[in-house]
Design a protein around this motif. Sequence first.
Motif, PDB file in Angstrom:
ATOM      1  N   GLU A 176       2.083  56.180 -12.625  1.00  0.00           N
ATOM      2  CA  GLU A 176       1.229  57.042 -11.803  1.00  0.00           C
ATOM      3  C   GLU A 176       0.568  56.237 -10.692  1.00  0.00           C
ATOM      4  O   GLU A 176       0.544  56.658  -9.526  1.00  0.00           O
ATOM      5  CB  GLU A 176       0.167  57.719 -12.671  1.00  0.00           C
ATOM      6  N   LEU A 177       0.049  55.062 -11.041  1.00  0.00           N
ATOM      7  CA  LEU A 177      -0.545  54.187 -10.029  1.00  0.00           C
ATOM      8  C   LEU A 177       0.519  53.697  -9.053  1.00  0.00           C
ATOM      9  O   LEU A 177       0.257  53.563  -7.853  1.00  0.00           O
ATOM     10  CB  LEU A 177      -1.233  52.995 -10.691  1.00  0.00           C
ATOM     11  N   ALA A 178       1.710  53.409  -9.568  1.00  0.00           N
ATOM     12  CA  ALA A 178       2.786  52.925  -8.698  1.00  0.00           C
ATOM     13  C   ALA A 178       3.133  53.968  -7.639  1.00  0.00           C
ATOM     14  O   ALA A 178       3.317  53.638  -6.453  1.00  0.00           O
ATOM     15  CB  ALA A 178       4.009  52.574  -9.534  1.00  0.00           C
ATOM     16  N   TYR A 179       3.209  55.214  -8.038  1.00  0.00           N
ATOM     17  CA  TYR A 179       3.486  56.271  -7.060  1.00  0.00           C
ATOM     18  C   TYR A 179       2.347  56.379  -6.045  1.00  0.00           C
ATOM     19  O   TYR A 179       2.597  56.599  -4.845  1.00  0.00           O
ATOM     20  CB  TYR A 179       3.696  57.614  -7.772  1.00  0.00           C
ATOM     21  N   ARG A 180       1.125  56.225  -6.494  1.00  0.00           N
ATOM     22  CA  ARG A 180      -0.008  56.261  -5.569  1.00  0.00           C
ATOM     23  C   ARG A 180       0.097  55.123  -4.547  1.00  0.00           C
ATOM     24  O   ARG A 180      -0.214  55.293  -3.366  1.00  0.00           O
ATOM     25  CB  ARG A 180      -1.332  56.153  -6.350  1.00  0.00           C
ATOM     26  N   PHE A 181       0.520  53.946  -5.020  1.00  0.00           N
ATOM     27  CA  PHE A 181       0.641  52.796  -4.126  1.00  0.00           C
ATOM     28  C   PHE A 181       1.729  53.054  -3.076  1.00  0.00           C
ATOM     29  O   PHE A 181       1.547  52.755  -1.884  1.00  0.00           O
ATOM     30  CB  PHE A 181       0.968  51.542  -4.935  1.00  0.00           C
ATOM     31  N   ILE A 182       2.863  53.585  -3.506  1.00  0.00           N
ATOM     32  CA  ILE A 182       3.937  53.884  -2.553  1.00  0.00           C
ATOM     33  C   ILE A 182       3.462  54.908  -1.531  1.00  0.00           C
ATOM     34  O   ILE A 182       3.733  54.785  -0.327  1.00  0.00           O
ATOM     35  CB  ILE A 182       5.192  54.391  -3.297  1.00  0.00           C
ATOM     36  N   ASN A 183       2.731  55.912  -1.998  1.00  0.00           N
ATOM     37  CA  ASN A 183       2.238  56.923  -1.069  1.00  0.00           C
ATOM     38  C   ASN A 183       1.277  56.316  -0.050  1.00  0.00           C
ATOM     39  O   ASN A 183       1.298  56.669   1.134  1.00  0.00           O
ATOM     40  CB  ASN A 183       1.546  58.053  -1.837  1.00  0.00           C
ATOM     41  N   THR A 184       0.457  55.376  -0.508  1.00  0.00           N
ATOM     42  CA  THR A 184      -0.444  54.679   0.416  1.00  0.00           C
ATOM     43  C   THR A 184       0.350  53.877   1.434  1.00  0.00           C
ATOM     44  O   THR A 184       0.028  53.869   2.625  1.00  0.00           O
ATOM     45  CB  THR A 184      -1.397  53.753  -0.357  1.00  0.00           C
ATOM     46  N   CYS A 185       1.387  53.211   0.978  1.00  0.00           N
ATOM     47  CA  CYS A 185       2.212  52.411   1.888  1.00  0.00           C
ATOM     48  C   CYS A 185       2.831  53.266   2.985  1.00  0.00           C
ATOM     49  O   CYS A 185       2.986  52.809   4.118  1.00  0.00           O
ATOM     50  CB  CYS A 185       3.304  51.699   1.084  1.00  0.00           C
ATOM     51  N   LEU A 186       3.175  54.509   2.649  1.00  0.00           N
ATOM     52  CA  LEU A 186       3.819  55.393   3.620  1.00  0.00           C
ATOM     53  C   LEU A 186       2.832  56.247   4.401  1.00  0.00           C
ATOM     54  O   LEU A 186       3.245  57.077   5.219  1.00  0.00           O
ATOM     55  CB  LEU A 186       4.827  56.297   2.907  1.00  0.00           C
ATOM     56  N   ASP A 187       1.539  56.057   4.166  1.00  0.00           N
ATOM     57  CA  ASP A 187       0.528  56.758   4.953  1.00  0.00           C
ATOM     58  C   ASP A 187       0.738  56.422   6.433  1.00  0.00           C
ATOM     59  O   ASP A 187       0.929  55.257   6.784  1.00  0.00           O
ATOM     60  CB  ASP A 187      -0.865  56.315   4.502  1.00  0.00           C
ATOM     61  N   PRO A 188       0.729  57.392   7.327  1.00  0.00           N
ATOM     62  CA  PRO A 188       1.034  57.098   8.737  1.00  0.00           C
ATOM     63  C   PRO A 188       0.084  56.099   9.381  1.00  0.00           C
ATOM     64  O   PRO A 188       0.508  55.307  10.226  1.00  0.00           O
ATOM     65  CB  PRO A 188       0.962  58.473   9.413  1.00  0.00           C
ATOM     66  N   THR A 189      -1.190  56.111   8.995  1.00  0.00           N
ATOM     67  CA  THR A 189      -2.118  55.128   9.568  1.00  0.00           C
ATOM     68  C   THR A 189      -1.820  53.727   9.033  1.00  0.00           C
ATOM     69  O   THR A 189      -1.939  52.741   9.767  1.00  0.00           O
ATOM     70  CB  THR A 189      -3.576  55.506   9.253  1.00  0.00           C
ATOM     71  N   VAL A 190      -1.427  53.637   7.770  1.00  0.00           N
ATOM     72  CA  VAL A 190      -1.040  52.344   7.194  1.00  0.00           C
ATOM     73  C   VAL A 190       0.243  51.847   7.849  1.00  0.00           C
ATOM     74  O   VAL A 190       0.372  50.671   8.194  1.00  0.00           O
ATOM     75  CB  VAL A 190      -0.871  52.457   5.664  1.00  0.00           C
ATOM     76  N   GLN A 191       1.195  52.742   8.048  1.00  0.00           N
ATOM     77  CA  GLN A 191       2.447  52.363   8.683  1.00  0.00           C
ATOM     78  C   GLN A 191       2.214  51.858  10.115  1.00  0.00           C
ATOM     79  O   GLN A 191       2.843  50.886  10.554  1.00  0.00           O
ATOM     80  CB  GLN A 191       3.401  53.552   8.703  1.00  0.00           C
ATOM     81  N   ALA A 192       1.303  52.491  10.824  1.00  0.00           N
ATOM     82  CA  ALA A 192       0.978  52.027  12.175  1.00  0.00           C
ATOM     83  C   ALA A 192       0.329  50.654  12.132  1.00  0.00           C
ATOM     84  O   ALA A 192       0.602  49.793  12.987  1.00  0.00           O
ATOM     85  CB  ALA A 192       0.058  53.029  12.864  1.00  0.00           C
ATOM     86  N   ALA A 193      -0.509  50.410  11.127  1.00  0.00           N
ATOM     87  CA  ALA A 193      -1.164  49.106  10.989  1.00  0.00           C
ATOM     88  C   ALA A 193      -0.148  48.021  10.632  1.00  0.00           C
ATOM     89  O   ALA A 193      -0.230  46.893  11.127  1.00  0.00           O
ATOM     90  CB  ALA A 193      -2.262  49.185   9.924  1.00  0.00           C
ATOM     91  N   ILE A 194       0.813  48.343   9.774  1.00  0.00           N
ATOM     92  CA  ILE A 194       1.870  47.389   9.430  1.00  0.00           C
ATOM     93  C   ILE A 194       2.681  47.045  10.675  1.00  0.00           C
ATOM     94  O   ILE A 194       3.000  45.882  10.937  1.00  0.00           O
ATOM     95  CB  ILE A 194       2.777  47.958   8.332  1.00  0.00           C
ATOM     96  N   ALA A 195       3.020  48.068  11.464  1.00  0.00           N
ATOM     97  CA  ALA A 195       3.787  47.832  12.694  1.00  0.00           C
ATOM     98  C   ALA A 195       3.011  46.951  13.660  1.00  0.00           C
ATOM     99  O   ALA A 195       3.571  46.059  14.301  1.00  0.00           O
ATOM    100  CB  ALA A 195       4.144  49.164  13.347  1.00  0.00           C
ATOM    101  N   ALA A 196       1.707  47.183  13.777  1.00  0.00           N
ATOM    102  CA  ALA A 196       0.883  46.366  14.672  1.00  0.00           C
ATOM    103  C   ALA A 196       0.795  44.930  14.174  1.00  0.00           C
ATOM    104  O   ALA A 196       0.781  43.983  14.972  1.00  0.00           O
ATOM    105  CB  ALA A 196      -0.514  46.973  14.787  1.00  0.00           C
ATOM    106  N   ASP A 197       0.747  44.757  12.856  1.00  0.00           N
ATOM    107  CA  ASP A 197       0.638  43.423  12.254  1.00  0.00           C
ATOM    108  C   ASP A 197       1.939  42.651  12.379  1.00  0.00           C
ATOM    109  O   ASP A 197       1.962  41.510  12.858  1.00  0.00           O
ATOM    110  CB  ASP A 197       0.253  43.587  10.780  1.00  0.00           C
ATOM    111  N   LYS A 198       3.052  43.269  11.994  1.00  0.00           N
ATOM    112  CA  LYS A 198       4.333  42.557  11.907  1.00  0.00           C
ATOM    113  C   LYS A 198       5.285  42.844  13.066  1.00  0.00           C
ATOM    114  O   LYS A 198       6.322  42.213  13.193  1.00  0.00           O
ATOM    115  CB  LYS A 198       5.026  42.917  10.587  1.00  0.00           C
ATOM    116  N   LYS A 199       4.938  43.817  13.897  1.00  0.00           N
ATOM    117  CA  LYS A 199       5.787  44.190  15.042  1.00  0.00           C
ATOM    118  C   LYS A 199       7.163  44.662  14.571  1.00  0.00           C
ATOM    119  O   LYS A 199       8.210  44.248  15.090  1.00  0.00           O
ATOM    120  CB  LYS A 199       5.927  43.020  16.028  1.00  0.00           C
TER     121      LYS A 199
END
Length: 346
Positions: A266-289
């Motif tokens: 259950e926690l693992a699914y929550r973590f994956i969902n957080t990773c795919l959050d659009p604001t998180v994805q934008a932050a990852i893109a800004a960090d790693k290009k």
Amino acid sequence: MVRMTRRHSALLGAGLLAAPHIANAQANRLAVSIWGGSWRDMVQKQVAEKFTRETGATVEFQTGGTVDRLNRARLSRAQPEADLTFTTSHFGWLYANDNLYETLDLSKVPNAANLVEQAKISPFHIGSWAYVYTIGYRPDLMPGRSFTSWADLWEPWMAGKLAAPDFDPSHIIVASAILEGGDALTWERGQARLRRLKPSFKAFYTNDANSQQLIGSGETPVQVILSMNAHHMVNEGINIRLAIPKEGAVLGVDTVAIMKGSRRQELAYRFINTCLDPTVQAAIAADKKGSPTVSNARLDPAVAALPGVFTTPEQWRTQALIIDHRLRAEKTNEWRRWFQENIIAG
């Protein structure tokens, strides 16, 4: 018959009372397997911190190299050390083929509704971010030169200027096959062409740091390079330009999956969902290009404009050269062995 003293009884009672607290603490902790260094730091900052704020669960990272972590997972399959694993798309297939991954129920990952098609790797693992391996070069050391095709690496003026990774030759192997009318499945069609590339090579790099040293010093002014490394060096003031060949830049997708037997799914699914959050994805893109793997991430225009960062269906379709991920897993050792014997040592 063993007589239980009052002291033993008291200790046992204390243990029984403590057990639920220990179990609860374990249940509220997620173990994540990932590479170390900047990758671990990025996931901690961009994903884990938000996940912990929202769930109260802590994240424990298990770090190591791609092959080392796969071997550890194989050894601990009966009692998996990690709940989640980040690895490359093709290595993910090696996990899946060994029955080390759970089949994902994406109904438990609402943000997965926005996954781009290129991130839907398998029923077991999905893309967390993407990048390309492509031609990177120093325009200050290659005046008047440009790269519009992978075929440009074979030009006579490329003699003694090129570096490529020794640990994964799939990029240049598949590009060579395509130039000969083949593909990853018929990669042998590019073997003769690859042998003709040998005069272009100056070095083969062993890791990201070695790649950066070689192009940063100018020893190899042209590389088959990880786009994220090139963008990082540009930020540090090195004059590097990335080309997207007309055949496409070779797509790399890092993936996330739930380990078979995880007791914290259950926690693992929550973590994956957080990773795919659009604001998180934008932050990852800004960090790693790199490229977000969901279509609703809104990137800073300066990041979105970088070569190798894909934000539209048209870019994914026309600029990404995709090697079938499962086939790549099956061929990796064969390709590495052939490249070592015929190009590096040949």
